[in-house]
Design a protein around this motif. Structure first.
Motif, PDB file in Angstrom:
ATOM      1  N   ILE A 456       0.868  -1.167   0.000  1.00 44.61           N
ATOM      2  CA  ILE A 456       0.000   0.000   0.000  1.00 44.61           C
ATOM      3  C   ILE A 456       0.907   1.219   0.000  1.00 44.61           C
ATOM      4  O   ILE A 456       1.813   1.333   0.837  1.00 44.61           O
ATOM      5  CB  ILE A 456      -0.968  -0.033   1.196  1.00 44.61           C
ATOM      6  N   LEU A 457       0.686   2.074  -0.999  1.00 39.57           N
ATOM      7  CA  LEU A 457       1.593   3.202  -1.219  1.00 39.57           C
ATOM      8  C   LEU A 457       0.845   4.523  -1.173  1.00 39.57           C
ATOM      9  O   LEU A 457      -0.351   4.589  -1.441  1.00 39.57           O
ATOM     10  CB  LEU A 457       2.261   3.076  -2.594  1.00 39.57           C
ATOM     11  N   SER A 458       1.605   5.561  -0.879  1.00 43.31           N
ATOM     12  CA  SER A 458       1.054   6.911  -0.959  1.00 43.31           C
ATOM     13  C   SER A 458       1.093   7.355  -2.419  1.00 43.31           C
ATOM     14  O   SER A 458       1.673   6.671  -3.274  1.00 43.31           O
ATOM     15  CB  SER A 458       1.885   7.858  -0.103  1.00 43.31           C
ATOM     16  N   LEU A 459       0.540   8.515  -2.668  1.00 41.94           N
ATOM     17  CA  LEU A 459       0.546   9.074  -4.015  1.00 41.94           C
ATOM     18  C   LEU A 459       1.961   9.162  -4.578  1.00 41.94           C
ATOM     19  O   LEU A 459       2.187   8.999  -5.775  1.00 41.94           O
ATOM     20  CB  LEU A 459      -0.080  10.471  -3.943  1.00 41.94           C
ATOM     21  N   HIS A 460       2.926   9.406  -3.702  1.00 38.18           N
ATOM     22  CA  HIS A 460       4.306   9.529  -4.170  1.00 38.18           C
ATOM     23  C   HIS A 460       5.118   8.257  -3.999  1.00 38.18           C
ATOM     24  O   HIS A 460       6.337   8.272  -4.143  1.00 38.18           O
ATOM     25  CB  HIS A 460       4.981  10.714  -3.482  1.00 38.18           C
ATOM     26  N   GLU A 462       5.457   6.267  -1.255  1.00 38.38           N
ATOM     27  CA  GLU A 462       5.982   5.811   0.037  1.00 38.38           C
ATOM     28  C   GLU A 462       5.200   4.604   0.519  1.00 38.38           C
ATOM     29  O   GLU A 462       3.972   4.570   0.422  1.00 38.38           O
ATOM     30  CB  GLU A 462       5.855   6.896   1.115  1.00 38.38           C
ATOM     31  N   HIS A 463       5.922   3.657   1.049  1.00 36.47           N
ATOM     32  CA  HIS A 463       5.328   2.471   1.654  1.00 36.47           C
ATOM     33  C   HIS A 463       4.521   2.905   2.881  1.00 36.47           C
ATOM     34  O   HIS A 463       5.029   3.631   3.735  1.00 36.47           O
ATOM     35  CB  HIS A 463       6.479   1.537   2.045  1.00 36.47           C
ATOM     36  N   ILE A 464       3.280   2.455   2.967  1.00 27.90           N
ATOM     37  CA  ILE A 464       2.456   2.807   4.126  1.00 27.90           C
ATOM     38  C   ILE A 464       2.316   1.571   5.013  1.00 27.90           C
ATOM     39  O   ILE A 464       1.625   0.620   4.660  1.00 27.90           O
ATOM     40  CB  ILE A 464       1.084   3.334   3.663  1.00 27.90           C
ATOM     41  N   PRO A 465       3.011   1.558   6.145  1.00 21.71           N
ATOM     42  CA  PRO A 465       3.023   0.348   6.983  1.00 21.71           C
ATOM     43  C   PRO A 465       1.658   0.064   7.609  1.00 21.71           C
ATOM     44  O   PRO A 465       1.273  -1.088   7.752  1.00 21.71           O
ATOM     45  CB  PRO A 465       4.062   0.637   8.060  1.00 21.71           C
ATOM     46  N   ALA A 466       0.917   1.111   7.977  1.00 22.15           N
ATOM     47  CA  ALA A 466      -0.433   0.912   8.504  1.00 22.15           C
ATOM     48  C   ALA A 466      -1.249   2.129   8.100  1.00 22.15           C
ATOM     49  O   ALA A 466      -0.769   3.248   8.210  1.00 22.15           O
ATOM     50  CB  ALA A 466      -0.406   0.768  10.026  1.00 22.15           C
ATOM     51  N   GLY A 467      -2.466   1.885   7.600  1.00 19.78           N
ATOM     52  CA  GLY A 467      -3.303   2.995   7.162  1.00 19.78           C
ATOM     53  C   GLY A 467      -3.691   2.832   5.710  1.00 19.78           C
ATOM     54  O   GLY A 467      -3.479   1.782   5.110  1.00 19.78           O
ATOM     55  N   GLY A 468      -4.266   3.902   5.144  1.00 15.96           N
ATOM     56  CA  GLY A 468      -4.843   3.792   3.808  1.00 15.96           C
ATOM     57  C   GLY A 468      -3.974   4.361   2.710  1.00 15.96           C
ATOM     58  O   GLY A 468      -3.140   5.230   2.948  1.00 15.96           O
ATOM     59  N   PHE A 470      -2.933   3.614  -1.850  1.00 11.71           N
ATOM     60  CA  PHE A 470      -3.193   2.944  -3.128  1.00 11.71           C
ATOM     61  C   PHE A 470      -2.616   1.533  -3.106  1.00 11.71           C
ATOM     62  O   PHE A 470      -1.459   1.347  -2.747  1.00 11.71           O
ATOM     63  CB  PHE A 470      -2.544   3.717  -4.274  1.00 11.71           C
ATOM     64  N   LEU A 471      -3.421   0.603  -3.525  1.00 10.21           N
ATOM     65  CA  LEU A 471      -2.916  -0.765  -3.647  1.00 10.21           C
ATOM     66  C   LEU A 471      -1.904  -0.806  -4.786  1.00 10.21           C
ATOM     67  O   LEU A 471      -2.084  -0.138  -5.807  1.00 10.21           O
ATOM     68  CB  LEU A 471      -4.094  -1.699  -3.930  1.00 10.21           C
ATOM     69  N   ALA A 472      -0.830  -1.553  -4.609  1.00 10.67           N
ATOM     70  CA  ALA A 472       0.220  -1.628  -5.625  1.00 10.67           C
ATOM     71  C   ALA A 472       0.792  -3.037  -5.655  1.00 10.67           C
ATOM     72  O   ALA A 472       0.796  -3.736  -4.640  1.00 10.67           O
ATOM     73  CB  ALA A 472       1.330  -0.643  -5.281  1.00 10.67           C
ATOM     74  N   ILE A 473       1.240  -3.456  -6.834  1.00 11.67           N
ATOM     75  CA  ILE A 473       1.938  -4.740  -6.944  1.00 11.67           C
ATOM     76  C   ILE A 473       3.365  -4.415  -7.380  1.00 11.67           C
ATOM     77  O   ILE A 473       3.575  -3.796  -8.426  1.00 11.67           O
ATOM     78  CB  ILE A 473       1.262  -5.685  -7.971  1.00 11.67           C
ATOM     79  N   ARG A 474       4.324  -4.829  -6.585  1.00 10.47           N
ATOM     80  CA  ARG A 474       5.692  -4.338  -6.762  1.00 10.47           C
ATOM     81  C   ARG A 474       6.619  -5.297  -7.482  1.00 10.47           C
ATOM     82  O   ARG A 474       7.817  -5.038  -7.582  1.00 10.47           O
ATOM     83  CB  ARG A 474       6.266  -3.950  -5.402  1.00 10.47           C
ATOM     84  N   ARG A 475       6.083  -6.402  -7.957  1.00 11.57           N
ATOM     85  CA  ARG A 475       6.942  -7.369  -8.628  1.00 11.57           C
ATOM     86  C   ARG A 475       6.099  -8.055  -9.707  1.00 11.57           C
ATOM     87  O   ARG A 475       4.911  -8.294  -9.476  1.00 11.57           O
ATOM     88  CB  ARG A 475       7.388  -8.385  -7.573  1.00 11.57           C
ATOM     89  N   PRO A 476       6.678  -8.363 -10.875  1.00 11.67           N
ATOM     90  CA  PRO A 476       5.872  -9.058 -11.888  1.00 11.67           C
ATOM     91  C   PRO A 476       5.419 -10.431 -11.384  1.00 11.67           C
ATOM     92  O   PRO A 476       6.098 -11.042 -10.553  1.00 11.67           O
ATOM     93  CB  PRO A 476       6.827  -9.197 -13.077  1.00 11.67           C
ATOM     94  N   TRP A 499       3.316   5.720 -10.472  1.00 12.33           N
ATOM     95  CA  TRP A 499       4.513   6.093  -9.708  1.00 12.33           C
ATOM     96  C   TRP A 499       5.738   6.261 -10.607  1.00 12.33           C
ATOM     97  O   TRP A 499       6.868   6.182 -10.140  1.00 12.33           O
ATOM     98  CB  TRP A 499       4.770   5.069  -8.599  1.00 12.33           C
ATOM     99  N   GLN A 500       5.441   6.468 -11.905  1.00 13.79           N
ATOM    100  CA  GLN A 500       6.538   6.643 -12.845  1.00 13.79           C
ATOM    101  C   GLN A 500       7.353   7.873 -12.446  1.00 13.79           C
ATOM    102  O   GLN A 500       6.791   8.913 -12.111  1.00 13.79           O
ATOM    103  CB  GLN A 500       5.965   6.849 -14.241  1.00 13.79           C
ATOM    104  N   GLY A 501       8.658   7.725 -12.437  1.00 15.14           N
ATOM    105  CA  GLY A 501       9.501   8.853 -12.076  1.00 15.14           C
ATOM    106  C   GLY A 501       9.682   9.022 -10.576  1.00 15.14           C
ATOM    107  O   GLY A 501      10.473   9.842 -10.125  1.00 15.14           O
ATOM    108  N   GLU A 502       8.929   8.226  -9.788  1.00 11.64           N
ATOM    109  CA  GLU A 502       9.092   8.292  -8.327  1.00 11.64           C
ATOM    110  C   GLU A 502       9.941   7.111  -7.875  1.00 11.64           C
ATOM    111  O   GLU A 502      10.063   6.123  -8.582  1.00 11.64           O
ATOM    112  CB  GLU A 502       7.733   8.156  -7.622  1.00 11.64           C
ATOM    113  N   THR A 503      10.452   7.246  -6.666  1.00 13.30           N
ATOM    114  CA  THR A 503      11.092   6.090  -6.052  1.00 13.30           C
ATOM    115  C   THR A 503      10.072   5.470  -5.110  1.00 13.30           C
ATOM    116  O   THR A 503       9.558   6.139  -4.218  1.00 13.30           O
ATOM    117  CB  THR A 503      12.345   6.510  -5.272  1.00 13.30           C
ATOM    118  N   VAL A 504       9.763   4.219  -5.353  1.00 11.84           N
ATOM    119  CA  VAL A 504       8.733   3.547  -4.569  1.00 11.84           C
ATOM    120  C   VAL A 504       9.366   2.791  -3.408  1.00 11.84           C
ATOM    121  O   VAL A 504      10.413   2.164  -3.553  1.00 11.84           O
ATOM    122  CB  VAL A 504       7.917   2.595  -5.477  1.00 11.84           C
TER     123      VAL A 504
END
Ligand code: WTA
Length: 668
Positions: A456-460, A462-468, A470-476, A499-504
Motif C-alpha cells: 500500500i503506497l502513498s501518491l508519491h 511511500e510504503h504505508i506500513p499501517a493505514g490507507g 493505493f494498492l500496488a503490486i511491486r513485482r511481476p 509512480w513513474q519517475g518516483e522512487t517507490v
C-alpha cells in the motif's frame, strides 16, 4: 463502499484460525511457504510451472523490461493439453471433469476422457473452418458445457478466445468482435435465465448485421440448446455464414493433436471496463497464466482429488476463465457448472445443487451472499450442506455481516472462508488467505499469495506500513496481463504510470516506480499487516461484482436522442454493493417525464446490457462542473448517497448542486 462502512471494517476484531481438523489435512499448513517463496520468487514460480506439462522446457524464468514481462521464455506447452490430455494416463481418465445442470433441471456430465474427446472434436471442427494459431474466436454463450468446450478447443489449436458475457447487448458484442478482429463467432440459439429464454443468436444476428456489422466474422457456429430432447429454437440460420455446432462438431475427428504453443503466445483476450468509454481487451498468454491459475486453485481452495468444486461465476468474466475452466481443470478437479439464476425455480436452488452434487468447495460473490441473507436462512435449512468444507468470495469487498452470515449459515461454522482479491488484469488470485494457514478476519483479504509482492503506497510511492493508500503490486507475477489488445499506450498509462519517475518504497527497500503496477483500487493495512481492499478509486463502478465504466454508461445515455448531457456515479447499494446513479440533462424543450426515464434506462440496457441499467435517473437543468469544465463526480456521489455536501468552492455554479440535492431527496 462508504467511509462509514469502512471505519467499521477496521474495528473488526473477530478472528478465525483455521479449524484444527481442516489444517491437519490441508495441502498447506506451514506458514513457511511465504518465506520460501520470498527467498527466491523465480525459483518458486518455476517450481509451480514444473507441475504442468511442457513439451519443451523454458530457458529463462522471467524477463522483465517494465512494463513488459515474459515468463518461462522458450518454453512450449498447450493449455488444453494441460487441462485434459495429461489427466488421461491414470485414474483421472474416468474421473468426472464437468458436472453440469441447466436451469430447467437438465443434467450432463463428462469424464476427463469424454471432455477430451468433445474438445478435440470441436478443435478439429474449428480447424476445418480454417481457424488456427493466431486467430481470434468470439464466444457468446450461456453457461452450458460448450462454453468451456469452445474455450478449450480454441486453446487446443492456438486460437485466442474472446468470451463475451451472454448478458451483454448486441452492440457490446459487436464492439468486442470488431476490436479483436475475430474470424469466427460461437453462439447458441438461447439459454435459460429465471425461467425465460435469453435469445443469444438473435442478439448475435443484430451484432453482425446492423450498424456496419462485423466484417471480420466469416462463420458463426450455433449451438442448439436442448431441454428434454427438444431444441430451444428461435435461431434463424443465415445460409453460407451460420453452421450448426452439432452438424460440424459431431462429425469431426476426435483425434486433434494440440498445437505446440510458446509460453508467451496469446491464450485469450477478455474485455473489461476502464475509465474511458471503450472497454479494454486484456491479453493473457499461455505459460505464466496457466501456472498461476493452477497454483492458486490448488492452494487457495486446498484442492484434493475427491473434491467437488463449484465456482458460480459466469464464463464471461475472468473468474469463470481462471476458476471454472483453466485452474480447476489443470488440477484435474471435478467442476460443477450451473446455467441459471439462484432463485429459479425458487430461492433454494444453490443449496439444492450443493446437496445433490455433494459440493465440497463453493466460490461465489458477496452480492450473491447478501441476496441469500435477505432471502433468509430458512432456505438453507431445507437442504443438507454438510458436504461443504471451504468457502470462497470474490469480485468486491465483502462486508463483515455478509462474511459472518456466510460462515455461520452456509459454512455451518466449520468452513474456512477465503476472500480473494484479484482482477481481470491480474489473471489469477493475488491477495487471499491460505485456508490451512491464515487466521482470517471478516472483511479482509488478508495477505498476498506466496510469491506476490503487494503493498500500500502513498501518491508519491511511500510504503504505508499501517493505514490507507493505493494498492500496488511491486513485482511481476506469472499471470499478469501482457497488454491491452491494440493499445500499448493505454496499457502503460493505465497500469504503470502512477509512480513513474518516483522512487517507490522506503528505507533500503526501494525501487523505480515504472515497474510498479497500479490496479486502480484503494486499500488499507491494519496493525497485523492485513490488506483491506476498499474499492475502485477511479471511475469504474462495481455493480453486483461486475465492473462497469461510468463513461460507458454516460456514452450510452447521451446516445439517447433526448439526452443533452449525462453523468454517472456509483451509489452505495445494500445488495449490489454499488448501483448506477445517473444524472441527466434533457435537450431544450423536452418534458422530463417518468416515461422518458424508463425509455432512457432501456436505451442503456440496449446499448450495454442489463447489468448497466441505472438504478436511479435524476433530471437536472445543469451538471456541477469545475471551472475547467470537469464534472464533479464526488459531489454527485454525495448527493446520490444523501450525504451533506463537500467543498463546492471550485464549482462553476454552486447553486446547481444545491438544486440537485433537493431534487434527489425529493425524487431519487
Ligand atoms: C474488486 C474480478 C475487494 C476490485 C476477479 C478489483 C475486490 C475489481 C475483490 C476487479 C475482493 C475483486 N475484495 N475487492 N476480494 N475481488 N475486487 O476485473 O475493485 O471483474 O479491482 O475481476 O473487483 O474486477 P474484475
Amino acid at each position: 463502499m462508504s467511509e462509514n462502512t469502512f471505519d467499521s471494517l477496521l474495528q473488526e476484531d473477530r478472528t478465525f484460525a483455521p479449524p484444527a481438523e481442516f489444517a491437519a489435512r490441508a495441502l498447506v499448513s506451514d506458514p513457511d511457504v511465504y518465506a520460501r517463496a520470498e527467498a527466491d520468487p523465480e525459483a518458486y514460480w518455476a517450481g509451480w510451472a514444473r507441475e504442468l506439462h511442457w513439451s519443451k522446457p523454458w530457458d529463462q524464468v522471467l524477463e522483465w523490461n517494465p512494463p513488459q514481462a515474459r515468463w518461462f521464455l522458450g518454453g512450449k506447452l498447450n493449455a488444453a493439453y494441460n487441462c485434459l490430455d495429461r489427466h488421461l494416463d491414470g485414474p483421472r481418465r474416468t474421473k468426472t471433469a464437468l458436472l453440469w445442470e441447466g436451469e430447467p433441471g437438465d443434467r450432463r456430465a463428462f469424464t476427463y476422457e469424454e471432455l477430451h474427446a468433445e474438445v478435440s472434436r470441436a478443435a478439429s471442427a474449428l480447424r476445418s473452418l480454417g481457424i488456427g494459431k493466431g486467430d481470434r474466436v468470439a464466444i457468446y454463450l450461456p453457461m452450458i458445457p460448450e462454453a468451456a468446450i469452445a474455450m478449450l478447443a480454441c486453446a487446443r489449436i492456438g486460437a485466442a478466445h474472446s468470451v463475451v458475457f451472454g448478458g451483454f447487448s448486441a452492440e457490446s458484442l459487436r464492439d468486442r468482435i470488431n476490436d479483436a478482429d475475430a474470424r469466427l463467432l460461437i453462439t447458441a440459439d438461447g439459454g435459460y435465465r429465471r425461467g425465460g429464454i435469453v435469445p443469444l443468436k438473435r442478439a448475435a444476428d443484430e451484432a453482425l448485421t446492423e450498424e456496419g456489422g462485423c466484417p471480420s466474422i466469416e462463420k458463426v457456429l450455433v449451438i442448439q440448446r436442448h431441454v428434454d430432447g427438444a431444441p430451444v429454437g428461435g435461431a434463424v440460420m443465415t445460409e453460407g455464414r451460420d453452421l450448426w455446432w452439432h452438424e460440424v462438431v459431431d462429425a469431426a475427428s476426435a483425434d486433434c493433436p494440440a498445437e505446440e504453443m510458446d509460453s508467451e503466445d496469446l491464450l485469450y483476450i477478455l474485455y473489461t471496463s476502464g475509465t474511458t468509454g471503450k472497454p479494454k481487451g486484456i491479453m493473457h498468454t499461455t505459460g505464466g497464466y496457466l501456472t498461476q491459475a493452477y497454483a492458486t486453485t490448488k492452494w487457495v481452495f486446498d484442492l484434493k482429488e475427491d473434491d467437488v468444486y463449484w465456482c458460480t461465476a459466469d464464463v464471461g468474466w475472468v473468474t469463470g476463465h481462471s476458476y471454472l475452466v483453466y485452474g480447476p481443470l489443470a488440477n484435474g478437479a471435478t467442476v460443477l457448472m450451473y446455467e441459471g439464476a439462484p432463485d429459479a425455480p425458487d430461492r433454494g436452488r444453490f443449496w439444492k445443487l450443493i446437496q445433490d452434487y455433494r459440493v465440497t468447495i463453493l466460490y461465489t460473490a458477496p452480492t450473491a451472499i447478501r441476496a441469500f441473507m435477505k432471502w433468509g436462512a430458512e432456505w438453507l435449512r431445507k437442504y443438507d450442506l454438510s458436504s461443504l468444507r471451504l468457502l470462497g468470495s470474490v469480485g468486491e469487498p465483502i462486508n463483515p455481516e455478509a462474511w459472518m452470515w456466510y460462515h455461520e449459515h452456509v459454512g455451518g461454522g466449520r468452513c474456512p472462508i477465503v476472500d480473494t482479491w484479484w482482477q481481470t488484469e491480474t489473471g489469477a488470485i493475488m491477495i487471499t488467505p491460505l485456508p490451512g494457514v491464515t487466521e482470517t478476519v471478516p472483511g479482509s483479504a488478508t495477505t498476498p499469495f506466496p510469491g506476490i509482492r503487494a503493498d500500500i503506497l502513498s501518491l508519491h510511492g511511500e510504503h504505508i506500513p499501517a493505514g490507507g493508500g493505493f494498492l500496488a503490486i511491486r513485482r511481476p507475477w506469472p499471470s499478469m496481463l501482457r497488454g491491452i489488445w491494440g493499445d500499448p499506450v493505454r496499457f502503460q498509462e493505465t497500469y504503470w504510470s502512477k509512480w513513474q519517475g518516483e522512487t517507490v518504497g522506503s528505507g533500503d527497500d526501494t525501487q523505480p516506480g515504472e515497474g510498479v503496477y497500479f490496479p486502480g483500487d484503494g486499500a488499507k493495512r491494519d496493525e497485523r499487516g492485513y490488506f483491506w481492499v476498499i474499492g475502485r478509486i477511479d471511475d469504474v463502478l462495481n455493480v453486483a461484482g461486475h465492473r462497469i465504466g461510468t463513461m460507458e454508461v454516460e456514452s450510452a445515455l447521451v446516445d439517447h436522442p433526448a439526452v443533452a448531457e449525462a453523468a454517472v456515479v456509483g451509489k452505495a447499494h445494500e445488495l449490489k454493493g454499488q448501483a448506477v446513479a445517473a444524472f441527466v440533462t434533457l435537450k431544450e424543450g423536452l418534458e422530463p417525464t417518468e416515461e422518458l426515464k424508463r425509455e432512457i434506462s432501456d436505451h442503456v440496457v440496449r446499448k450495454i446490457g442489463a447489468i448497466a441499467r441505472p438504478d436511479t435517473i435524476l433530471y437536472t437543468a445543469d451538471l456541477p462542473k469545475t471551472r475547467s469544465g470537469k464534472i464533479m463526480r464526488r459531489l454527485l456521489k454525495d448527493i446520490a448517497e444523501g450525504r451533506t455536501l463537500g467543498d463546492t468552492t471550485t464549482l462553476a455554479d454552486p447553486s446547481v448542486v444545491a438544486q440537485l440535492k433537493d431534487d434527489y431527496e425529493a425524487k431519487g
